[in-house]
Design a protein around this motif. Structure first.
Motif, PDB file in Angstrom:
ATOM      1  N   GLU B 118     -31.312 -22.370 -29.078  1.00 34.81           N
ATOM      2  CA  GLU B 118     -31.213 -22.857 -27.691  1.00 34.81           C
ATOM      3  C   GLU B 118     -30.015 -23.792 -27.522  1.00 34.81           C
ATOM      4  O   GLU B 118     -29.264 -23.694 -26.551  1.00 34.81           O
ATOM      5  CB  GLU B 118     -32.511 -23.587 -27.312  1.00 34.81           C
ATOM      6  N   MET B 119     -29.846 -24.689 -28.489  1.00 34.13           N
ATOM      7  CA  MET B 119     -28.716 -25.622 -28.385  1.00 34.13           C
ATOM      8  C   MET B 119     -27.383 -24.878 -28.485  1.00 34.13           C
ATOM      9  O   MET B 119     -26.419 -25.208 -27.791  1.00 34.13           O
ATOM     10  CB  MET B 119     -28.800 -26.673 -29.488  1.00 34.13           C
ATOM     11  N   GLY B 120     -27.336 -23.879 -29.359  1.00 31.70           N
ATOM     12  CA  GLY B 120     -26.116 -23.082 -29.492  1.00 31.70           C
ATOM     13  C   GLY B 120     -25.760 -22.402 -28.180  1.00 31.70           C
ATOM     14  O   GLY B 120     -24.597 -22.422 -27.743  1.00 31.70           O
ATOM     15  N   GLU B 121     -26.779 -21.801 -27.550  1.00 31.67           N
ATOM     16  CA  GLU B 121     -26.559 -21.152 -26.250  1.00 31.67           C
ATOM     17  C   GLU B 121     -26.070 -22.161 -25.219  1.00 31.67           C
ATOM     18  O   GLU B 121     -25.154 -21.895 -24.443  1.00 31.67           O
ATOM     19  CB  GLU B 121     -27.867 -20.514 -25.755  1.00 31.67           C
ATOM     20  N   HIS B 122     -26.723 -23.327 -25.225  1.00 26.88           N
ATOM     21  CA  HIS B 122     -26.350 -24.361 -24.259  1.00 26.88           C
ATOM     22  C   HIS B 122     -24.880 -24.774 -24.441  1.00 26.88           C
ATOM     23  O   HIS B 122     -24.130 -24.873 -23.470  1.00 26.88           O
ATOM     24  CB  HIS B 122     -27.265 -25.572 -24.417  1.00 26.88           C
ATOM     25  N   LEU B 123     -24.480 -24.993 -25.692  1.00 29.06           N
ATOM     26  CA  LEU B 123     -23.104 -25.432 -25.940  1.00 29.06           C
ATOM     27  C   LEU B 123     -22.092 -24.348 -25.550  1.00 29.06           C
ATOM     28  O   LEU B 123     -20.988 -24.649 -25.087  1.00 29.06           O
ATOM     29  CB  LEU B 123     -22.928 -25.823 -27.413  1.00 29.06           C
ATOM     30  N   ARG B 124     -22.471 -23.085 -25.757  1.00 36.75           N
ATOM     31  CA  ARG B 124     -21.568 -22.001 -25.343  1.00 36.75           C
ATOM     32  C   ARG B 124     -21.271 -22.095 -23.844  1.00 36.75           C
ATOM     33  O   ARG B 124     -20.179 -21.803 -23.388  1.00 36.75           O
ATOM     34  CB  ARG B 124     -22.190 -20.642 -25.672  1.00 36.75           C
ATOM     35  N   GLY B 125     -22.298 -22.518 -23.092  1.00 35.58           N
ATOM     36  CA  GLY B 125     -22.098 -22.632 -21.650  1.00 35.58           C
ATOM     37  C   GLY B 125     -21.442 -23.935 -21.237  1.00 35.58           C
ATOM     38  O   GLY B 125     -20.623 -23.950 -20.316  1.00 35.58           O
ATOM     39  N   SER B 126     -21.774 -25.024 -21.916  1.00 32.99           N
ATOM     40  CA  SER B 126     -21.326 -26.339 -21.429  1.00 32.99           C
ATOM     41  C   SER B 126     -19.957 -26.764 -21.968  1.00 32.99           C
ATOM     42  O   SER B 126     -19.214 -27.460 -21.273  1.00 32.99           O
ATOM     43  CB  SER B 126     -22.363 -27.404 -21.804  1.00 32.99           C
ATOM     44  N   LEU B 127     -19.625 -26.360 -23.186  1.00 30.80           N
ATOM     45  CA  LEU B 127     -18.378 -26.887 -23.777  1.00 30.80           C
ATOM     46  C   LEU B 127     -17.108 -26.507 -23.014  1.00 30.80           C
ATOM     47  O   LEU B 127     -16.212 -27.346 -22.852  1.00 30.80           O
ATOM     48  CB  LEU B 127     -18.261 -26.467 -25.251  1.00 30.80           C
ATOM     49  N   PRO B 128     -16.993 -25.264 -22.526  1.00 27.03           N
ATOM     50  CA  PRO B 128     -15.765 -24.943 -21.771  1.00 27.03           C
ATOM     51  C   PRO B 128     -15.573 -25.860 -20.565  1.00 27.03           C
ATOM     52  O   PRO B 128     -14.443 -26.167 -20.192  1.00 27.03           O
ATOM     53  CB  PRO B 128     -15.997 -23.489 -21.339  1.00 27.03           C
ATOM     54  N   ALA B 129     -16.685 -26.326 -19.963  1.00 26.44           N
ATOM     55  CA  ALA B 129     -16.542 -27.238 -18.821  1.00 26.44           C
ATOM     56  C   ALA B 129     -16.204 -28.654 -19.299  1.00 26.44           C
ATOM     57  O   ALA B 129     -15.412 -29.362 -18.669  1.00 26.44           O
ATOM     58  CB  ALA B 129     -17.850 -27.258 -18.031  1.00 26.44           C
ATOM     59  N   THR B 130     -16.783 -29.061 -20.428  1.00 23.38           N
ATOM     60  CA  THR B 130     -16.517 -30.408 -20.946  1.00 23.38           C
ATOM     61  C   THR B 130     -15.104 -30.508 -21.510  1.00 23.38           C
ATOM     62  O   THR B 130     -14.460 -31.556 -21.421  1.00 23.38           O
ATOM     63  CB  THR B 130     -17.537 -30.765 -22.055  1.00 23.38           C
ATOM     64  N   LEU B 131     -14.632 -29.424 -22.130  1.00 24.57           N
ATOM     65  CA  LEU B 131     -13.289 -29.407 -22.729  1.00 24.57           C
ATOM     66  C   LEU B 131     -12.454 -28.346 -22.012  1.00 24.57           C
ATOM     67  O   LEU B 131     -12.194 -27.261 -22.548  1.00 24.57           O
ATOM     68  CB  LEU B 131     -13.379 -29.079 -24.226  1.00 24.57           C
ATOM     69  N   PRO B 132     -12.019 -28.623 -20.784  1.00 23.76           N
ATOM     70  CA  PRO B 132     -11.387 -27.577 -19.978  1.00 23.76           C
ATOM     71  C   PRO B 132     -10.071 -27.053 -20.544  1.00 23.76           C
ATOM     72  O   PRO B 132      -9.676 -25.924 -20.239  1.00 23.76           O
ATOM     73  CB  PRO B 132     -11.170 -28.263 -18.620  1.00 23.76           C
ATOM     74  N   SER B 133      -9.400 -27.863 -21.369  1.00 23.88           N
ATOM     75  CA  SER B 133      -8.115 -27.375 -21.891  1.00 23.88           C
ATOM     76  C   SER B 133      -8.277 -26.565 -23.176  1.00 23.88           C
ATOM     77  O   SER B 133      -7.298 -26.053 -23.715  1.00 23.88           O
ATOM     78  CB  SER B 133      -7.172 -28.553 -22.141  1.00 23.88           C
ATOM     79  N   ALA B 134      -9.505 -26.429 -23.649  1.00 23.22           N
ATOM     80  CA  ALA B 134      -9.736 -25.699 -24.902  1.00 23.22           C
ATOM     81  C   ALA B 134     -10.024 -24.226 -24.626  1.00 23.22           C
ATOM     82  O   ALA B 134     -10.651 -23.876 -23.626  1.00 23.22           O
ATOM     83  CB  ALA B 134     -10.908 -26.331 -25.655  1.00 23.22           C
ATOM     84  N   THR B 135      -9.557 -23.389 -25.526  1.00 21.80           N
ATOM     85  CA  THR B 135      -9.805 -21.941 -25.413  1.00 21.80           C
ATOM     86  C   THR B 135     -10.216 -21.409 -26.777  1.00 21.80           C
ATOM     87  O   THR B 135     -10.200 -22.136 -27.778  1.00 21.80           O
ATOM     88  CB  THR B 135      -8.537 -21.193 -24.959  1.00 21.80           C
ATOM     89  N   ASP B 136     -10.546 -20.136 -26.824  1.00 20.91           N
ATOM     90  CA  ASP B 136     -10.855 -19.432 -28.080  1.00 20.91           C
ATOM     91  C   ASP B 136     -11.911 -20.174 -28.906  1.00 20.91           C
ATOM     92  O   ASP B 136     -11.721 -20.428 -30.103  1.00 20.91           O
ATOM     93  CB  ASP B 136      -9.582 -19.231 -28.923  1.00 20.91           C
ATOM     94  N   PHE B 137     -13.008 -20.508 -28.267  1.00 19.41           N
ATOM     95  CA  PHE B 137     -14.085 -21.194 -28.982  1.00 19.41           C
ATOM     96  C   PHE B 137     -14.693 -20.269 -30.033  1.00 19.41           C
ATOM     97  O   PHE B 137     -14.933 -19.090 -29.786  1.00 19.41           O
ATOM     98  CB  PHE B 137     -15.201 -21.598 -28.003  1.00 19.41           C
ATOM     99  N   VAL B 138     -14.936 -20.827 -31.211  1.00 19.22           N
ATOM    100  CA  VAL B 138     -15.721 -20.114 -32.227  1.00 19.22           C
ATOM    101  C   VAL B 138     -16.919 -21.003 -32.543  1.00 19.22           C
ATOM    102  O   VAL B 138     -16.775 -22.094 -33.105  1.00 19.22           O
ATOM    103  CB  VAL B 138     -14.898 -19.850 -33.510  1.00 19.22           C
TER     104      VAL B 138
END
Lengths: 174, 268
Positions: B118-138
């Motif tokens: 659940e936390m993994g899913e949540h971070l997949r959704g929330s991190l791009p908004a928290t770190l807007p300049s980051a791309t290519d998340f693994v």
């Protein structure tokens, strides 16, 4: 720190430095890293000496700090990526241990090499139980877990160690 | 292989121990200097905090209460008081840790695995908004000693996430502890540690570790529930498995670290 406290810490450090370094070596497989772990462990104990020096199980407290220090270090990337388990020699080391047969010493090398391939907590529980000769209750106190966990981790660790050693023997033989 | 074989194998593994050149005086000198350095850092931070409060609190007088800054909202709790002790870590809030009434919580392996998903899913959704300049998340899987692996009586789960900013790979590690399972802030936040202004139910601490080129900044959120969440940012990709390529700066601002650490969805 008061001078008397510092003196008692010095005595503790001198008495336990070698033991801590040996346990650290079994955990990490590298004498230099083991020496760093021992030093860092003793420095951490120094910082809390006034609080812990009266503790009856001071030696076990030292083991707990060593274990935490090692686990913390393992989280660092250069520790994660390092290969702690040395290559297994493809033959016995004739130069080592005049009292024992080379075959026996080679087999004992395998025990440590096998140990270094286990997950950290299984490795730790085997060192505490079979090298430090701690009881289940003492190992549980050091690892800050229940006795049931120590028993189950020990059983799993022994199974994994046997499998690991068999794998190493097979690899060398093939 | 018998248990006795294990005993003798471990005993003999240290038989070739190299000589130990241990100097207790040198060790004590090193420990003393570390304690002194930590005390100086604590005193310096306390001075800065008092100076900030001295400016912020008078500025609040006469305001109607709207638009206050986080520091001014809670000047008392966000100001570490100068301590005569040698510890660099201010007294934790709550004073007792875990907070009174909190009993250690346990979870089964299945429950931990489920929360990790659940936390993994949540971070997949929330991190791009928290770190807007980051791309290519693994996103690495949450786990215990290893990615995706759990064991009985495990008290925390963690996951590493790597990403790209300006063509450079960086990483963070998110760790969530069960209520009542961590040491106090003073025992946990040990390197160049200072307390941050409160922004959520609990206490925030920031720690910076400097290893020559490698820098790790960690924000700890000690929650009033007795749980704790930490987020560590690395100035390199610690998931690559290769020798790290270090970058000049950390990829994540302190505010971004705080936003992740205080995320209520990351409570175990």
């Amino acid at each position: 720190m008061r001078q008397a406290d510092e003196e008692s810490f010095r005595r503790f450090a001198v008495a336990h430095a070698g033991k801590l370094r040996r346990s650290a070596y079994l955990l990490c497989g590298d004498w230099h890293f083991a020496e760093d772990l021992m030093q860092n462990t003793l420095i951490k104990i120094y910082r809390s000496w006034s609080r812990v020096q009266k503790d009856e199980s001071l030696a076990n407290y030292g083991r707990t700090v060593l274990l935490r220090t090692w686990l913390d270090e393992k989280r660092r990337p250069w520790r994660r990526s390092e290969q702690t388990a040395a290559a297994v020699p493809d033959r016995s080391d004739d130069a080592r241990g005049p009292g024992d047969s080379p075959e026996r010493l080679w087999a004992q090398d395998l025990v440590h090499q096998g140990l270094l391939r286990l997950p950290p907590r299984q490795r730790a529980v085997l060192v505490l139980r079979y090298f430090e000769q701690l009881s289940v209750a003492e190992a549980a106190a050091v690892m800050r877990c229940t006795e049931g966990t120590v028993k189950s981790q020990t059983a799993r660790g022994l199974d994994a160690l046997r499998a690991s050693v068999s794998h190493l023997v097979g690899r060398v033989a093939s | 292989m018998s248990e006795e074989d294990v005993r003798s194998g471990l005993r003999d593994a240290v038989a070739d121990e190299p000589p130990l050149h241990f100097d207790p005086d040198e060790l004590v000198a090193t420990a003393r200097s570390q304690v002194r350095r930590r005390a100086l850092v604590a005193a310096g931070l306390a001075t800065v905090a008092i100076a900030v409060a001295a400016v912020a609190v008078p500025a609040m007088v006469g305001r109607d209460g709207s638009g206050t800054t986080p520091v001014a909202d809670r000047p008392a709790s966000s100001t570490p008081s100068p301590s005569p002790s040698t510890s660099a870590v201010p007294s934790p809030r709550p004073d007792q840790w875990p907070p009174p009434g909190v009993e250690p919580v346990t979870r089964t392996v299945d429950e931990l695995r489920q929360r990790g998903k659940e936390m993994g899913e949540h971070l997949r959704g929330s991190l791009p908004a928290t770190l807007p300049s980051a791309t290519d998340f693994v996103h690495g899987e949450f786990g215990g000693e290893a990615e995706g692996e759990y064991y009985p009586e495990q008290t925390s789960i963690n996951a590493a996430i790597s990403f790209t900013i300006d063509g450079r790979r960086y990483s963070i590690v998110v760790t969530s502890w069960l209520p009542g399972s961590t040491g106090s802030p003073a025992e946990t936040c040990v390197a160049n540690c200072h307390r941050l202004p409160d922004q959520a139910a609990g206490a925030l601490y920031d720690q910076t570790e400097d290893y020559d080129q490698g820098v790790i900044e960690t924000v700890f959120h000690f929650r009033d529930t007795g749980a704790m969440v930490s987020v560590a940012a690395y100035n390199y990709d610690m998931t690559s498995g290769a020798m790290p390529t270090y970058h000049q700066s950390l990829p994540v601002s302190l505010d971004q670290l705080v936003a992740i650490a205080t995320d209520p969805e990351l409570e175990l």
